[in-house]
Every structure is written in C-alpha cells, then in structure tokens.
Design a protein around this motif. Structure first.
Motif, PDB file in Angstrom:
ATOM      1  N   GLU A 115      -6.560  -4.410  14.884  1.00  0.00           N
ATOM      2  CA  GLU A 115      -6.425  -3.119  14.182  1.00  0.00           C
ATOM      3  C   GLU A 115      -7.327  -3.026  12.963  1.00  0.00           C
ATOM      4  O   GLU A 115      -7.558  -1.932  12.445  1.00  0.00           O
ATOM      5  N   ASN A 116      -7.796  -4.205  12.409  1.00  0.00           N
ATOM      6  CA  ASN A 116      -8.721  -4.201  11.281  1.00  0.00           C
ATOM      7  C   ASN A 116      -8.148  -3.425  10.093  1.00  0.00           C
ATOM      8  O   ASN A 116      -8.790  -2.551   9.516  1.00  0.00           O
ATOM      9  N   LEU A 117      -6.908  -3.753   9.719  1.00  0.00           N
ATOM     10  CA  LEU A 117      -6.229  -3.059   8.626  1.00  0.00           C
ATOM     11  C   LEU A 117      -6.227  -3.866   7.336  1.00  0.00           C
ATOM     12  O   LEU A 117      -5.591  -3.454   6.352  1.00  0.00           O
ATOM     13  N   LEU A 118      -6.941  -5.012   7.307  1.00  0.00           N
ATOM     14  CA  LEU A 118      -6.886  -5.870   6.118  1.00  0.00           C
ATOM     15  C   LEU A 118      -7.411  -5.133   4.893  1.00  0.00           C
ATOM     16  O   LEU A 118      -6.785  -5.155   3.820  1.00  0.00           O
ATOM     17  N   GLN A 119      -8.553  -4.490   5.009  1.00  0.00           N
ATOM     18  CA  GLN A 119      -9.126  -3.794   3.857  1.00  0.00           C
ATOM     19  C   GLN A 119      -8.254  -2.619   3.424  1.00  0.00           C
ATOM     20  O   GLN A 119      -8.152  -2.295   2.240  1.00  0.00           O
ATOM     21  N   VAL A 120      -7.636  -1.966   4.392  1.00  0.00           N
ATOM     22  CA  VAL A 120      -6.746  -0.850   4.039  1.00  0.00           C
ATOM     23  C   VAL A 120      -5.569  -1.352   3.218  1.00  0.00           C
ATOM     24  O   VAL A 120      -5.198  -0.767   2.190  1.00  0.00           O
ATOM     25  N   VAL A 121      -4.967  -2.463   3.679  1.00  0.00           N
ATOM     26  CA  VAL A 121      -3.822  -3.025   2.947  1.00  0.00           C
ATOM     27  C   VAL A 121      -4.258  -3.530   1.573  1.00  0.00           C
ATOM     28  O   VAL A 121      -3.563  -3.322   0.563  1.00  0.00           O
ATOM     29  N   TRP A 122      -5.409  -4.200   1.509  1.00  0.00           N
ATOM     30  CA  TRP A 122      -5.884  -4.732   0.231  1.00  0.00           C
ATOM     31  C   TRP A 122      -6.159  -3.605  -0.766  1.00  0.00           C
ATOM     32  O   TRP A 122      -5.844  -3.723  -1.956  1.00  0.00           O
ATOM     33  N   HIS A 123      -6.705  -2.507  -0.292  1.00  0.00           N
ATOM     34  CA  HIS A 123      -6.966  -1.372  -1.186  1.00  0.00           C
ATOM     35  C   HIS A 123      -5.650  -0.750  -1.667  1.00  0.00           C
ATOM     36  O   HIS A 123      -5.529  -0.335  -2.833  1.00  0.00           O
ATOM     37  N   SER A 124      -4.652  -0.699  -0.816  1.00  0.00           N
ATOM     38  CA  SER A 124      -3.347  -0.179  -1.239  1.00  0.00           C
ATOM     39  C   SER A 124      -2.710  -1.084  -2.276  1.00  0.00           C
ATOM     40  O   SER A 124      -2.064  -0.604  -3.229  1.00  0.00           O
ATOM     41  N   MET A 125      -2.878  -2.412  -2.094  1.00  0.00           N
ATOM     42  CA  MET A 125      -2.343  -3.341  -3.099  1.00  0.00           C
ATOM     43  C   MET A 125      -3.048  -3.162  -4.433  1.00  0.00           C
ATOM     44  O   MET A 125      -2.422  -3.242  -5.503  1.00  0.00           O
ATOM     45  N   GLN A 126      -4.341  -2.928  -4.397  1.00  0.00           N
ATOM     46  CA  GLN A 126      -5.082  -2.687  -5.643  1.00  0.00           C
ATOM     47  C   GLN A 126      -4.535  -1.458  -6.359  1.00  0.00           C
ATOM     48  O   GLN A 126      -4.303  -1.488  -7.579  1.00  0.00           O
ATOM     49  N   ASP A 127      -4.283  -0.393  -5.649  1.00  0.00           N
ATOM     50  CA  ASP A 127      -3.738   0.822  -6.258  1.00  0.00           C
ATOM     51  C   ASP A 127      -2.363   0.568  -6.846  1.00  0.00           C
ATOM     52  O   ASP A 127      -2.048   1.058  -7.945  1.00  0.00           O
ATOM     53  N   GLU A 128      -1.520  -0.201  -6.151  1.00  0.00           N
ATOM     54  CA  GLU A 128      -0.175  -0.479  -6.655  1.00  0.00           C
ATOM     55  C   GLU A 128      -0.240  -1.348  -7.917  1.00  0.00           C
ATOM     56  O   GLU A 128       0.510  -1.127  -8.882  1.00  0.00           O
ATOM     57  N   PHE A 129      -1.155  -2.344  -7.951  1.00  0.00           N
ATOM     58  CA  PHE A 129      -1.276  -3.218  -9.114  1.00  0.00           C
ATOM     59  C   PHE A 129      -1.742  -2.415 -10.334  1.00  0.00           C
ATOM     60  O   PHE A 129      -1.233  -2.602 -11.454  1.00  0.00           O
ATOM     61  N   ILE A 130      -2.708  -1.522 -10.113  1.00  0.00           N
ATOM     62  CA  ILE A 130      -3.196  -0.681 -11.217  1.00  0.00           C
ATOM     63  C   ILE A 130      -2.083   0.222 -11.729  1.00  0.00           C
ATOM     64  O   ILE A 130      -1.967   0.458 -12.937  1.00  0.00           O
ATOM     65  N   GLN A 169       1.141  -0.463 -11.798  1.00  0.00           N
ATOM     66  CA  GLN A 169       2.019  -1.258 -12.654  1.00  0.00           C
ATOM     67  C   GLN A 169       1.358  -1.548 -14.007  1.00  0.00           C
ATOM     68  O   GLN A 169       2.012  -1.497 -15.054  1.00  0.00           O
ATOM     69  N   TYR A 170       0.074  -1.827 -13.990  1.00  0.00           N
ATOM     70  CA  TYR A 170      -0.644  -2.116 -15.243  1.00  0.00           C
ATOM     71  C   TYR A 170      -0.577  -0.912 -16.187  1.00  0.00           C
ATOM     72  O   TYR A 170      -0.299  -1.055 -17.391  1.00  0.00           O
ATOM     73  N   LYS A 171      -0.817   0.270 -15.644  1.00  0.00           N
ATOM     74  CA  LYS A 171      -0.764   1.483 -16.474  1.00  0.00           C
ATOM     75  C   LYS A 171       0.643   1.735 -17.000  1.00  0.00           C
ATOM     76  O   LYS A 171       0.823   2.218 -18.127  1.00  0.00           O
ATOM     77  N   VAL A 213       3.105  -3.385   1.246  1.00  0.00           N
ATOM     78  CA  VAL A 213       2.325  -3.575   0.021  1.00  0.00           C
ATOM     79  C   VAL A 213       3.249  -3.937  -1.141  1.00  0.00           C
ATOM     80  O   VAL A 213       2.989  -4.871  -1.902  1.00  0.00           O
ATOM     81  N   ILE A 214       4.331  -3.193  -1.270  1.00  0.00           N
ATOM     82  CA  ILE A 214       5.249  -3.429  -2.409  1.00  0.00           C
ATOM     83  C   ILE A 214       5.909  -4.793  -2.278  1.00  0.00           C
ATOM     84  O   ILE A 214       6.000  -5.566  -3.249  1.00  0.00           O
ATOM     85  N   ASN A 215       6.375  -5.097  -1.032  1.00  0.00           N
ATOM     86  CA  ASN A 215       7.076  -6.377  -0.855  1.00  0.00           C
ATOM     87  C   ASN A 215       6.126  -7.570  -0.991  1.00  0.00           C
ATOM     88  O   ASN A 215       6.508  -8.611  -1.527  1.00  0.00           O
ATOM     89  N   SER A 216       4.908  -7.440  -0.500  1.00  0.00           N
ATOM     90  CA  SER A 216       3.953  -8.554  -0.581  1.00  0.00           C
ATOM     91  C   SER A 216       3.429  -8.730  -1.991  1.00  0.00           C
ATOM     92  O   SER A 216       3.266  -9.846  -2.478  1.00  0.00           O
ATOM     93  N   LEU A 217       3.154  -7.606  -2.660  1.00  0.00           N
ATOM     94  CA  LEU A 217       2.639  -7.693  -4.024  1.00  0.00           C
ATOM     95  C   LEU A 217       3.710  -8.220  -4.965  1.00  0.00           C
ATOM     96  O   LEU A 217       3.430  -9.017  -5.868  1.00  0.00           O
ATOM     97  N   GLY A 218       4.953  -7.815  -4.723  1.00  0.00           N
ATOM     98  CA  GLY A 218       6.068  -8.304  -5.529  1.00  0.00           C
ATOM     99  C   GLY A 218       5.895  -7.970  -7.001  1.00  0.00           C
ATOM    100  O   GLY A 218       5.561  -6.846  -7.369  1.00  0.00           O
ATOM    101  N   GLN A 219       6.055  -8.987  -7.861  1.00  0.00           N
ATOM    102  CA  GLN A 219       5.877  -8.824  -9.297  1.00  0.00           C
ATOM    103  C   GLN A 219       4.859  -9.865  -9.771  1.00  0.00           C
ATOM    104  O   GLN A 219       5.219 -10.974 -10.174  1.00  0.00           O
ATOM    105  N   PRO A 220       3.577  -9.516  -9.702  1.00  0.00           N
ATOM    106  CA  PRO A 220       2.547 -10.505 -10.086  1.00  0.00           C
ATOM    107  C   PRO A 220       2.669 -10.904 -11.559  1.00  0.00           C
ATOM    108  O   PRO A 220       2.299 -12.002 -11.937  1.00  0.00           O
TER     109      PRO A 220
END
Length: 915
Positions: free
Chosen positions: A861-876, A878-880, A788-795
């Motif tokens: 494994e159907n982990l796409l939504q799990v990863v996407w939700h983790s990315m959302q939490d990480e982005f929020i 950073q925003y805070k 999540v951290i490596n893929s999200l990087g620094q938006p």
C-alpha cells in the motif's frame, strides 16, 4: 279617492293615451310627510306599455302634475314588509330602492294586487314579490272600487278594438247628417233605432217577394231527380256487363297463376340439379390423382393438393333438407368417403416412408462423422489421438435439417387436409415424426454436448504453473488432462464418464482457484483470462447453435402440422426477471388455440427432451471447472432468454432457456456464497505481519472481472446484489482479522485494507457501492488518525504530565497568570522539566518511532510516508499546545523549549531520508 282617480285620468293620463288602473296615496318613509300618489297605468295603444307614475299635487293651485315615471319591466322586487300583519309600508326596487308608506293598508294591498296582475299578464312573472300574503296574490281584492279598476278595466282593455278607416268615415258621415248627434245622444240613438226597424221590414218584404223564384227552383230540382234515376238505370246495366267480364278475367288469372307456379317449380328443380351437379361432382382427373397420384414429384404433389381440396369442397358442401335422401347424392357421398380413405392411407404410408428415409439418411451421415475425423486426423503424420480430438472439437456445430424441412413442407397442405378429414391418421403421423426426430436429435445433441464438454475441459490443460500454490502437483493434473484427451475414441459414449473425468481433473483446482482468497494471492499475469474467455466462447457457441435449431424446428412443426399459434396468446407466458422462472397464464376463452399451442409444446418437449438435461450437465461442468464461469453463463443465458422472448415468448426455446437460467442463477448465488464462506474461514499467520488481506485483493480482481463480463448486460441487478453481499462480508471480515491480529496492530490492518478497498471502488466507479466507498474512506481516515495518536503516544511524557496539571489548576478556577505561583508548577519546576528534553533526545525517540512504524506497515500500500507525515502534524500540534500554555501561564518568564518547530521539521525530514 274615486274623484281623485277620475281627475287624474282626465287631466294627466288621457292626454297621454294612458289608462289608470290603480292608485295609492303614499309618502316617503322616514322623512317629512309630503303626500303624493303612485299610479299603475297602461297605454291604450299596442304594444301595451305598463308604468308606475308618481303624481304630486301642485303647491300653487288645485291641480296635479306628473313628477316621475318608471317602466314596470325595470321593477325587480316588491317588498310588502310583513305578510301576516297589517303594515302600510312597502318597498319598490327599481334601479334603487324606494321606500313608501301608504295612507291605508287596503290601498297598499289593492295597489300591490294590481302590480301582481300586470306582472302576470305582461311581464311573464318577472317581478319578485316578498313578504306578500299568498291570498292577496291569488284572489281579487274585495274592494268594489279596486275590482272595477283592476278587473273591469283590464277586461275592457282586452275587448277594445280600434276602428278602421272606413268605419271612422261612416260614423263621421252619419254624425254630420244628424246635427244633434253629439249634443243629444239619446235622440240620436232613437233615430238610429227607427231606421234599423225600417230596414228590417224592407228585408222581410224582399224575402216574401221571392216566393215565385222559389217555386221555379223546385221544378228544376224535380227534373234533375228524374234525370238522375235514368242515369242510375244505365249504370246498373253497365255493372252487369262488367261483372261477366270480371268472371272471365278471374278464370284467365287463375290459369296464368298455375302456369307461373309450374314455371317456378321447374326453375327451382333446375337450380337444385345444377347445385348438386356443380358442388357434388368430382372430375376424373381429381379422382385419378387421389387414387394413383405421384406423391414424390412436385407436379404429382400439386395435383394431389388440388384434388384433395376439391374433394373437401364436395364433402363439406352444405346440403339442403331432403338432399341426403336422394339416391344420387348417397352414391356420391359414398364415393367421396372411399376416395378420402384411400388417399389418406396412401398419404400416410408415403409420409411414413419419407420420415424413415430422412432419418436413416441423417443418421448414417452423423454416424460417419466421428470415424471420418478419426481417420483423417490419424492419417496426418506426427499427430496422436489427443491432437486428433482437439482438431475434431474445433468444429462445434450442430447439423442443419433445412433440407429435411424443405422436402416435407411440400406436403404441408396435404397434412392440413389430413388434419381436417382423418384426425387419427394425422395424429399417428405426428407421433411417428416425433419418435424419429427424437432419436435423431438425441444422438446429435448428445454428440454436440460431448464435444462442448471436451473443449471446456481442455481449456484447463494449457495452464502452466497457474496454480502453483495448490497442494496438487502440476504433473498429476497434466496426466489427468492427457488421459482426458486420449479418450477421443469414446466421443459418442455416455456423458457421465466425461463429467466424471472433467470433475476429477478440476476438483482440487475449483476448491481454491475460483475464490477471492486465491485471486488475491495471484498476480494479474497468473490469472489466465484466456481460459475463461475460451469457456465464454464455447458456451456462447453452444447457445448460438441451439437457438436457430430449436426455432427452425418449432417453425417447421407449426407450418407442417398446421398448428398456428395465436399471437395474442404469446403474452400469456412470461419469464420472471427475478429468478428466470416461467409462469404460464393461458386464458380459458381460447381453448382451441391453446390446444394447438400445447400440442406444439408437447412435440418440442418430446423431440428435444435431452436439451435441458444436457445444458444443466454442461453448466455443472463449467461450474466445477471454475465457479467464476457462472458469471459468464449468467450473462450469456440471460441475453439468449431475452432474445428468445422477443422472438416468441411462448416458444419452446424461451421456456427451456428460462428454466436453465434458474439453474445458472442458483450457481451464481452459490459462487457468491462460497466466496463469503471462504472469507469467514480465512486464517492469518501469527508470526508475520498481515498486510493486505487476500480476499481484499481478491474482491478487486473479482470486481474487475465482473465489470468486464456484465458490461451492458440485462441482469446487472444480480451483480449489484452480489456486490452488496461481498462488500459487507469484506468489511466485516477485515474487522474480524484486525481484531484477531497479534503481530500487526488493529489500526494498521484496518487502515491498509480499507485504503485498498477505497482505491479499488474509486477506480471501478461502481454506482451501487458508492455508499460503501465513502464508508471505506471514513474507516481508513479514522484508523489512520487512531494509529498515529496511539503510536506517537506522548514523546514529551514528563512535560505532558506537567502541563496536564497546569490545565487542571486552571479548570479548578486558578487564573492562568497565577499558575506560576503554585509550588508544584512554578518556573523552576518548568525549567527542570524542559531541560530533560533536548533536541538530541527528541530526534532519537522519533528515529525509533519510524523504525517501529516501518515494521508495522506493508510495502504493497506504500502508506509509510503518509503515516509519517500525519505523525509530524500531530507532534507539531502538541508542541504548539505547550508553547501556548507557557505564554499564557508564564508571561515574561523567557522560558522556551529546547528545540523549535523548524528543528522538528528537520528531524522528521532527515529520518525519512535516512531510511
């Protein structure tokens, strides 16, 4: 001191019937000196009471009074303070300690010596004397005064004896007659002396007056002596008459003794004759049974058994010394030997004929079975030869030999007789039986195992498209299988050709079908569990048929040949649970029993010499057909070994199955090692994404299969060890593949596969892999966060760099509210950076990120939504973080981001729904 002693005796102790033995002038230690006397006294009446009395002189007169008294038995200790130096001080320990100082050391020593003597005499050494000179306790005090008090008075006390009532009355009457008896004792004594002399003279005169009486007495004595001489003469005459009677009685007694000896000898001779007649005489019926008895009918066998037992009793009778020299005894022994040899020859020949007849009967019956099946099946319309063989193999059974055993057991007692009398013939019969039964069982077991192998090889025929992924064509496999089924006419041939054929038909199959890798490539429906179930049933049927066969034969051999095994020796042979090997520990003190047990084992080994070889061949075939069959074989073989040990740990079956179990365990270990080796050799495609690795799903299928097979199994520990080896290999090879992956990021490979492993272990609940389950979950969580951290990087890259500079200034010591005054980080620069990231650009970047993640992840494994939700939490998060820095470092500036958290949530939600 003597005057004081007499005064005290007279005034104080005599009225109380007490005698004063010792006295000492003392005063209390450490106080104003007030003298008093300590007195040692005894009572004149019995029982004697010993006391220590304190006497004090009255202040108002010249008299003494009794102040205190202690019983000597209450005295526990006498302390003289110093045994070497003269010291007037001493202590007496009663209920409390009394400390005294004597007027002189001599008085103290005399008093202590008196106390010691009274203690020795009346208290049995109860009192303890401390710091007292041993000489004082062992010797008498030298003072004459003390000697008289402590010694003489005690002796007088010992000799004193009270007057009885009569003596008191006589003395009182005599003293009343003499008035001056009290006032003038000397005159009274002289008067008594004169009266005593008068009495002595009267006694002498009385003696002299009795002389006449003495003479008369002497005359009477002379007359008595004469009468005695007369009586002695008569006695001598009587003695002579008795002597003649005695001689006559001796002659009579001698004659009676000779008669008695003769009678005794006759009785003993009769007993010997009766003994020989009773124990060395064989009836005519027994002789006839031994010579001509029918050994084929039950009545004849019973008669022969009774005759042989009677013959054994006659031959084994314990003869007394000298019996063997009698001609009749020699003749009987010769007759018995001839009967024994004759009957032994008849019995041996008859049993040999029985063995040959039974062998020919069973051999003929067995030889006709294949032909019967072939003819019966060929007679059915619409059936070819392969279907005939399939029907024949439906009956996987071994022939029962209970009729043979039942017929032969009638001769068990005769075999025991032969064993005890003719050992060579007994051993010859044993060898003959073993030779015939070896050939019979070898043929039956060989046919039985060939049928079992054909049924095992036939289980792979029905697999339709099961191994479509293999390089071999299904038609080729089917053709080989049909050729295998077409060989039913050679059912009784060598097993080598069958093994070769079965191996050829399964070689390519074994290389991939029995691996975790290919199990992972196939769905559950493709895995034909029915094949393995049929194999399991066939293997169980083989063991179930062999077990009663071996046990029945061993039981028959023990009973028929009378080779009873000692139950206590069964513990000498055990099977090691670790690898199934058999260890024999025969104790040396039971040599005879061990020899019989060894004989049973040798006979069983010879008769069933082909079982172990055929079992190993069958196991090798099952392993070549499918290496996972070793799981079934390990469970079944372990159960049968455990059952055989419970029945008889020393049995041939237990030993043989234990040896075969070693081979099965080795095949199981090879199977596990093969799976690990195939994991290490796995190669992945460089052009497509990795997804769930084949050996990961393969491990899941293996674990499900193993859990079903090993449920309630005795060797669960072997499976647990295999689990540990496999899971370690899975972990290491997942990491290896992730490191080598080029198309799929390493974190994705690790995350997806460890998530699958964690799900598998959680569903199966394997207790020995609980730690690995937790490790799998930890690896999944860590690599999910890393991806999540490596893929999200620094938006918001420029904004992120800006605030990194702000954090660096604060770390250098600049106050947060003063950061806005820095030229590079003032409010204008912040507004410029924020304007570069409007909401539209952020949503566009997130949409591209979703597509990128979708390409990386697999669908299984159907982990796409799990990863996407983790990315959302990480982005929020950073925003805070950015908002917090703006509020602290630029207070009151009114600067905010171009989009809000609610906007971000809508971006993430809309992107997920649009795809």
């Amino acid at each position: 001191m003597t005057a004081i002693k007499h005064a005290l005796q007279r005034d104080i102790f005599t009225p109380n019937d007490e005698r004063l033995l010792s006295i000492v002038n003392v005063c209390k230690a450490g106080k104003k000196k007030k003298n008093c006397f300590l007195c040692a006294t005894v009572t004149t009446e019995r029982p004697v009471q010993v006391k220590v009395v304190k006497v004090k002189k009255s202040d108002k007169g010249d008299f003494y009074k009794r102040q205190m008294a202690w019983e000597l038995r209450d005295l526990t200790e006498v302390d003289a303070k110093d045994a070497n130096k003269e010291n007037p001080e001493f202590d007496l320990h009663f209920e409390k300690v009394y400390r005294w100082v004597a007027s002189s050391t001599a008085e103290k020593n005399s008093f202590i010596s008196c106390i010691w003597k009274l203690n020795q005499r009346y208290l049995r050494k109860k009192v303890e004397f401390v710091n007292v000179s041993p000489q004082l306790l062992e010797e008498s005090v030298p003072s004459g005064e003390s000697q008289s008090v402590a010694g003489g008075d005690e002796d007088a006390l010992d000799d004193y004896q009270e007057l009885n009532a009569r003596e008191e009355q006589d003395i009182e009457g005599m003293m009343e007659v003499c008035e001056y008896a009290i006032s003038n004792a000397e005159a009274f004594a002289e008067k008594l002396s004169r009266e005593l002399q008068v009495l002595d003279g009267a006694n002498i005169q009385s003696i002299m007056a009795s002389e006449k009486q003495v003479n008369i007495l002497m005359q009477l004595l002379d007359q008595a002596l004469a009468e005695v001489d007369n009586i002695e003469g008569k006695l001598l005459s009587y003695e002579e008459m008795l002597q003649s009677v005695k001689e006559q009685m001796d002659q009579i007694s001698q004659s009676n003794r000779l008669i008695q000896i003769s009678n005794t000898n006759n009785g003993k001779l009769l007993d010997e004759i009766q003994f020989l007649v009773n124990y060395m005489d064989l009836s005519k019926g027994h002789i006839k049974a031994l010579q001509e008895g029918d050994l084929s009918s039950p009545k004849g066998i019973e008669a022969c058994i009774n005759a042989s037992e009677a013959l054994s009793q006659c031959m084994n009778v314990a003869l007394k010394p000298g019996h063997d020299k009698l001609m009749a005894v020699k003749q009987q022994q010769h007759l018995f030997s001839e009967l024994r040899d004759t009957f032994a020859r008849r019995l041996t020949n008859h049993l040999n004929n029985v063995f040959v007849h039974q062998f020919n009967h069973f051999s003929h019956f067995k030889m006709t079975i294949p032909q019967f099946y072939r003819s019966s099946c060929l007679s059915l319309p619409g059936h070819d030869q392969s279907s005939t063989l399939s029907q024949h193999t439906a009956e996987l059974t071994l022939p029962k030999h209970s009729p043979l055993h039942r017929d032969l057991l009638r001769y068990a007692k005769l075999m025991e007789w032969l064993k005890n009398t003719q050992r060579e013939k007994y051993e010859g019969l044993s060898r003959t039986y073993v030779d015939y039964m070896t050939r019979l069982y070898e043929r039956e077991i060989k046919d039985f195992f060939e049928v079992a192998k054909i049924k095992m090889a036939g289980t792979s025929k029905d697999g339709k498209g099961k191994f479509a992924t293999l390089p071999r064509k299904e038609s080729a496999l089917k053709q080989e299988t049909e050729s295998l089924h077409g060989s039913s006419g050679k059912l009784t041939g060598s097993t080598s050709s069958l093994n070769k054929l079965a191996v050829t038909s399964s070689n390519s199959r074994r290389s991939q079908s029995s691996s975790l890798l290919d199990m992972g490539n196939m769905s559950a429906s493709d895995l034909d569990v029915a094949d393995r179930t049929r194999f399991d049933k066939i293997f169980e049927q083989v063991l179930s048929e062999l077990e009663p066969l071996c046990l029945a034969e061993q039981d028959f051999i023990s009973k028929f040949f009378k080779l009873q095994q000692n139950p206590t020796l069964a513990q000498a042979e055990t099977v090691d649970d670790a690898d199934g090997t058999v260890h024999s520990r025969p104790p040396s003190e039971h040599r005879h029993s061990i020899s019989e047990k060894d004989m049973v084992r040798m006979m069983m080994n010879k008769i069933f010499q082909s079982i172990e070889t055929e079992l190993n061949s069958l196991i090798a075939l099952g392993d070549k057909i499918d290496s996972f069959n070793s799981l079934y074989m390990l469970v079944k073989m372990s159960h049968h070994v455990w059952t055989a040990e419970n029945v008889d740990p020393a049995s041939y079956l237990s030993t043989t199955l234990g040896n075969v179990l070693v081979t099965v365990k080795r095949n199981f270990d090879k199977c596990i090692s093969g799976q690990i080796r195939q994991m290490e050799e796995v190669k992945i495609s460089k052009k497509s994404k990795v997804g769930i690795l084949p050996f990961v799903t393969g491990f899941e299928e293996f674990a499900k299969l193993a859990e079903a097979i090993f449920r309630n199994a005795e060797r669960r520990g072997d499976l647990d060890k295999a689990y540990i080896k496999l899971i370690k290999a899975v972990f290491s090879n997942v990491e290896k593949v992730a490191n080598e992956s080029q198309k799929t990021p390493r974190d994705v490979v690790m995350m997806e596969n460890f998530h699958h492993i964690f799900s598998t272990l959680s569903s199966l609940k394997i207790s020995c892999l609980e730690a690995e389950r937790k490790d799998a979950k930890l690896n999944y969580t860590d690599h999910l966060q890393s991806y999540v951290i490596n893929s999200l990087g620094q938006p918001l890259e420029k904004l992120n760099h800006f605030f990194e500079g702000v954090v660096a200034r604060v770390a250098q010591g600049v106050r947060e509210e003063e950061v806005s005054y820095q030229l590079a980080f003032n409010k204008q620069e912040l507004r410029k950076v924020i304007k570069e990231y409007p909401g539209k650009e952020v949503k566009k970047g997130l949409d591209n990120l979703y597509k990128k993640v979708d390409k990386h992840l697999c669908e299984e494994e159907n982990l796409l939504q799990v990863v996407w939700h983790s990315m959302q939490d990480e982005f929020i998060r950073q925003y805070k973080h950015f908002e917090g820095l703006i509020n602290r470092c630029y207070p009151g500036s009114g600067i905010t981001m171009e989009f809000t958290i609610q906007d971000m949530l809508e971006y993430f939600s809309s992107i997920a729904q649009s795809h």
